[in-house]
Design a protein around this motif. Structure first.
Motif, mmCIF file in Angstrom:
data_model
loop_
_atom_site.group_PDB
_atom_site.id
_atom_site.type_symbol
_atom_site.label_atom_id
_atom_site.label_comp_id
_atom_site.label_asym_id
_atom_site.label_seq_id
_atom_site.Cartn_x
_atom_site.Cartn_y
_atom_site.Cartn_z
ATOM 1 N N ALA A 139 -8.449 -4.792 -8.357
ATOM 2 C CA ALA A 139 -9.563 -3.907 -8.006
ATOM 3 C C ALA A 139 -9.424 -2.539 -8.667
ATOM 4 O O ALA A 139 -10.399 -1.981 -9.185
ATOM 5 C CB ALA A 139 -9.645 -3.751 -6.489
ATOM 6 N N ILE A 140 -8.221 -2.001 -8.669
ATOM 7 C CA ILE A 140 -7.987 -0.686 -9.275
ATOM 8 C C ILE A 140 -8.200 -0.742 -10.785
ATOM 9 O O ILE A 140 -8.867 0.122 -11.357
ATOM 10 C CB ILE A 140 -6.562 -0.183 -8.932
ATOM 11 C CG1 ILE A 140 -6.479 0.140 -7.446
ATOM 12 C CG2 ILE A 140 -6.203 1.034 -9.768
ATOM 13 C CD1 ILE A 140 -5.085 0.408 -6.948
ATOM 14 N N ALA A 200 -14.228 0.037 -15.626
ATOM 15 C CA ALA A 200 -15.662 0.309 -15.484
ATOM 16 C C ALA A 200 -15.964 1.781 -15.740
ATOM 17 O O ALA A 200 -16.946 2.114 -16.419
ATOM 18 C CB ALA A 200 -16.138 -0.085 -14.086
ATOM 19 N N VAL A 201 -15.128 2.668 -15.233
ATOM 20 C CA VAL A 201 -15.329 4.105 -15.450
ATOM 21 C C VAL A 201 -15.156 4.445 -16.932
ATOM 22 O O VAL A 201 -15.958 5.175 -17.509
ATOM 23 C CB VAL A 201 -14.352 4.937 -14.579
ATOM 24 C CG1 VAL A 201 -14.345 6.397 -14.997
ATOM 25 C CG2 VAL A 201 -14.722 4.804 -13.118
ATOM 26 N N ALA A 209 -9.914 -7.669 -17.669
ATOM 27 C CA ALA A 209 -8.834 -6.682 -17.534
ATOM 28 C C ALA A 209 -8.133 -6.818 -16.191
ATOM 29 O O ALA A 209 -6.895 -6.732 -16.113
ATOM 30 C CB ALA A 209 -9.391 -5.271 -17.701
ATOM 31 N N ALA A 210 -8.897 -7.050 -15.137
ATOM 32 C CA ALA A 210 -8.301 -7.190 -13.804
ATOM 33 C C ALA A 210 -7.421 -8.430 -13.726
ATOM 34 O O ALA A 210 -6.327 -8.389 -13.159
ATOM 35 C CB ALA A 210 -9.401 -7.244 -12.748
ATOM 36 N N GLY A 253 1.968 -10.536 -10.263
ATOM 37 C CA GLY A 253 2.961 -10.101 -9.290
ATOM 38 C C GLY A 253 2.344 -9.861 -7.923
ATOM 39 O O GLY A 253 1.320 -10.420 -7.579
ATOM 40 N N GLY A 254 2.969 -8.997 -7.140
ATOM 41 C CA GLY A 254 2.532 -8.742 -5.773
ATOM 42 C C GLY A 254 1.259 -7.927 -5.686
ATOM 43 O O GLY A 254 0.892 -7.222 -6.619
ATOM 44 N N SER A 255 0.572 -8.055 -4.592
ATOM 45 C CA SER A 255 -0.687 -7.359 -4.273
ATOM 46 C C SER A 255 -1.686 -7.424 -5.426
ATOM 47 O O SER A 255 -2.194 -6.412 -5.896
ATOM 48 C CB SER A 255 -0.431 -5.917 -3.842
ATOM 49 O OG SER A 255 0.129 -5.155 -4.881
ATOM 50 N N ARG A 256 -1.955 -8.625 -5.882
ATOM 51 C CA ARG A 256 -2.834 -8.836 -7.031
ATOM 52 C C ARG A 256 -4.254 -8.353 -6.776
ATOM 53 O O ARG A 256 -4.903 -7.850 -7.694
ATOM 54 C CB ARG A 256 -2.851 -10.308 -7.419
ATOM 55 C CG ARG A 256 -1.556 -10.736 -8.070
ATOM 56 C CD ARG A 256 -1.630 -12.168 -8.431
ATOM 57 N NE ARG A 256 -1.293 -12.931 -7.227
ATOM 58 C CZ ARG A 256 -1.248 -14.240 -7.182
ATOM 59 N NH1 ARG A 256 -1.540 -14.951 -8.222
ATOM 60 N NH2 ARG A 256 -0.913 -14.854 -6.072
ATOM 61 N N LEU A 257 -4.741 -8.531 -5.557
ATOM 62 C CA LEU A 257 -6.112 -8.127 -5.257
ATOM 63 C C LEU A 257 -6.285 -6.623 -5.411
ATOM 64 O O LEU A 257 -7.232 -6.147 -6.040
ATOM 65 C CB LEU A 257 -6.494 -8.560 -3.839
ATOM 66 C CG LEU A 257 -7.923 -8.249 -3.406
ATOM 67 C CD1 LEU A 257 -8.912 -9.004 -4.293
ATOM 68 C CD2 LEU A 257 -8.128 -8.628 -1.961
#
Length: 53
Positions: A36-37, A43-44, A21-22, A28-32
């Motif tokens: 993570a989000i 997971a939740v 899913a990640a 695009g931008g700020s992939r990390l």
């Protein structure tokens, strides 16, 4: 003396699904940060879903 190692299949499944899913969501931008989000959110949700099984 060696200790016992226990592998939880549920944890492996959660890790695999969150990783996929990640990767799919992190475009695009700020992939990390996005990865993570999304991974944490999945997971939740899977943990909540486990309660219904």
């Amino acid at each position: 003396m060696m200790g016992d190692v226990t592998i939880s299949l549920w944890q492996l499944l959660v890790g695999a699904v969150c990783g996929v899913a990640a990767v799919l969501a992190a475009r695009g931008g700020s992939r990390l940060l996005i990865g993570a989000i999304v991974g944490a959110a999945v997971a939740v949700l899977m943990d909540i879903g486990r309660g219904y099984l």
